[in-house]
Scaffold this motif. Sequence first.
Motif, PDB file in Angstrom:
ATOM      1  N   GLU A 156      19.665 -31.263 -30.579  1.00 42.31           N
ATOM      2  CA  GLU A 156      19.749 -29.968 -29.887  1.00 42.31           C
ATOM      3  C   GLU A 156      20.739 -30.017 -28.734  1.00 42.31           C
ATOM      4  OE1 GLU A 156      15.137 -28.491 -30.712  1.00 42.31           O
ATOM      5  OE2 GLU A 156      15.834 -28.992 -28.681  1.00 42.31           O
ATOM      6  N   ASN A 204       2.320 -42.883 -33.846  1.00 46.37           N
ATOM      7  CA  ASN A 204       2.704 -42.218 -32.594  1.00 46.37           C
ATOM      8  C   ASN A 204       4.116 -42.577 -32.181  1.00 46.37           C
ATOM      9  OD1 ASN A 204       0.200 -40.987 -32.393  1.00 46.37           O
ATOM     10  ND2 ASN A 204      -0.704 -42.704 -31.247  1.00 46.37           N
ATOM     11  N   GLU A 226       6.538 -40.684 -34.366  1.00 46.81           N
ATOM     12  CA  GLU A 226       6.658 -39.276 -33.964  1.00 46.81           C
ATOM     13  C   GLU A 226       7.478 -39.126 -32.687  1.00 46.81           C
ATOM     14  OE1 GLU A 226       2.328 -37.829 -35.757  1.00 46.81           O
ATOM     15  OE2 GLU A 226       2.684 -37.900 -33.591  1.00 46.81           O
ATOM     16  N   GLU A 227       7.297 -40.054 -31.734  1.00 43.42           N
ATOM     17  CA  GLU A 227       8.090 -39.994 -30.502  1.00 43.42           C
ATOM     18  C   GLU A 227       9.564 -40.203 -30.795  1.00 43.42           C
ATOM     19  OE1 GLU A 227       4.618 -41.697 -27.482  1.00 43.42           O
ATOM     20  OE2 GLU A 227       6.420 -42.878 -27.901  1.00 43.42           O
ATOM     21  N   GLN A 228       9.892 -41.116 -31.693  1.00 43.04           N
ATOM     22  CA  GLN A 228      11.291 -41.335 -32.041  1.00 43.04           C
ATOM     23  C   GLN A 228      11.891 -40.091 -32.698  1.00 43.04           C
ATOM     24  OE1 GLN A 228      11.381 -44.853 -34.445  1.00 43.04           O
ATOM     25  NE2 GLN A 228      10.904 -46.259 -32.749  1.00 43.04           N
ATOM     26  N   GLU A 229      11.117 -39.462 -33.591  1.00 42.71           N
ATOM     27  CA  GLU A 229      11.626 -38.247 -34.228  1.00 42.71           C
ATOM     28  C   GLU A 229      11.852 -37.132 -33.205  1.00 42.71           C
ATOM     29  OE1 GLU A 229       9.438 -38.847 -38.570  1.00 42.71           O
ATOM     30  OE2 GLU A 229       8.839 -37.218 -37.218  1.00 42.71           O
ATOM     31  N   GLN A 230      10.953 -37.014 -32.252  1.00 47.71           N
ATOM     32  CA  GLN A 230      11.148 -35.997 -31.210  1.00 47.71           C
ATOM     33  C   GLN A 230      12.393 -36.280 -30.388  1.00 47.71           C
ATOM     34  OE1 GLN A 230       7.571 -35.821 -28.929  1.00 47.71           O
ATOM     35  NE2 GLN A 230       6.344 -34.855 -30.575  1.00 47.71           N
ATOM     36  N   GLU A 231      12.633 -37.558 -30.053  1.00 45.47           N
ATOM     37  CA  GLU A 231      13.834 -37.901 -29.295  1.00 45.47           C
ATOM     38  C   GLU A 231      15.092 -37.570 -30.093  1.00 45.47           C
ATOM     39  OE1 GLU A 231      11.892 -41.628 -26.755  1.00 45.47           O
ATOM     40  OE2 GLU A 231      13.424 -41.996 -28.289  1.00 45.47           O
ATOM     41  N   LYS A 232      15.071 -37.860 -31.411  1.00 52.52           N
ATOM     42  CA  LYS A 232      16.232 -37.533 -32.232  1.00 52.52           C
ATOM     43  C   LYS A 232      16.476 -36.020 -32.257  1.00 52.52           C
ATOM     44  CE  LYS A 232      15.888 -41.534 -35.331  1.00 52.52           C
ATOM     45  NZ  LYS A 232      15.654 -41.983 -36.727  1.00 52.52           N
ATOM     46  N   ASP A 233      15.387 -35.252 -32.405  1.00 49.18           N
ATOM     47  CA  ASP A 233      15.554 -33.795 -32.424  1.00 49.18           C
ATOM     48  C   ASP A 233      16.126 -33.281 -31.113  1.00 49.18           C
ATOM     49  OD1 ASP A 233      12.444 -33.337 -34.264  1.00 49.18           O
ATOM     50  OD2 ASP A 233      14.484 -33.727 -34.988  1.00 49.18           O
ATOM     51  N   GLN A 234      15.673 -33.850 -29.984  1.00 45.85           N
ATOM     52  CA  GLN A 234      16.215 -33.431 -28.679  1.00 45.85           C
ATOM     53  C   GLN A 234      17.691 -33.774 -28.554  1.00 45.85           C
ATOM     54  OE1 GLN A 234      13.747 -35.182 -25.700  1.00 45.85           O
ATOM     55  NE2 GLN A 234      11.969 -33.847 -26.130  1.00 45.85           N
TER      56      GLN A 234
END
Length: 364
Positions: free
Chosen positions: A337, A323, A326-334
Amino acid sequence: MSRTVAFGRDVLGAPDVDIEDLLACLSPSEVQALLDELASDPDDKHVPASVRTSYRCEKNPTGDLDRGSLITYIKGEAVKHPDKEEEVKFELGFKRGKVYEPKYTQEELDLMKREADIAEKVRLDEDEEMALSSASLEDIMNLADILNTNPQNFIREAYSDPLPFFPPEPPNQTNPKITDFAVSTLCLALEQNSALKSLNLESNRISPDTVAALFESLASRKNGILEVRISGQQQQKMGFRVESKIANAVQLNPRLLRIGIDFQFPEVINRVSKHLISNMDKLRIQRQVKEEKSEINWTPCRTIDQTNIQEQEQELGQEQEQNQGEEQEQEKDQEQEQKHDQELEDEQKQESEKEQEEEEQEES
């Protein structure tokens, strides 16, 4: 003896003419004709059609009107007297009879000659005419701006925007013959309704009390109507009593979202609008709660034994690490962007600044 002479004097030439003296000079038939002429009014819809004109048929009726026999007689007369054949047959492009030739006055002829002379004087060379004929309106306007002249000197025509096309309205699907009896029968069915979601009864002959009874039937718990359209009835002004009954029925309905009806009093409009807004808010909250529940992935219940406690702890640790990853990957994607959006904004700003500089250079 002239009819204008009465009581030993000329009535029309007398200074004090009396209307009774004038009427006394007329015969009964002339008086009746005068009355018919004064009483006839072709635009008066409050009198019968036979009285709207001054013509009076003096023939006695031969019997009652029989529409079928009259139509049969007219058809028989049409068969007896066929149409006359045309002396000159129709030919495409050939004009039969006299050809219309317009007649102009001397002033119109002088004006037409003056316009022809002006058009002959301003005629350009063949190359220039070809160039202007192929040029668009924007090209002509730009050329006029460069030469600082009026565009009408280049082309003497009036331009207008093309007429917008509006597609025809779809045919009216409502039944304009719906009356109170049909709506009263419908109210009994709506009390047990659970499938129908929208009801349209616009442009009918429904009385205000029946409209109120319809909304009262929609307030039942088993009803599932979400939208009602009932405007445009024969009696549009319903009065405060009926409108208050409709508002009370709407406030008892927890599912109604949209109403198509014209209210007269602001108090009723305020009550109904507030209740509809509250119904829409409740529906929105229910939808959000369902979406939140669907996003949560609950792990199934497990039985804990003393022998596999360590294995369960290891599995929980692995799930937590996954988890966190996945949160770190989401932060990187944000972050990526956001950087990309910032770069796009910077490029747009630079392009706008360049365009402004180019415009300023052109103006200078």
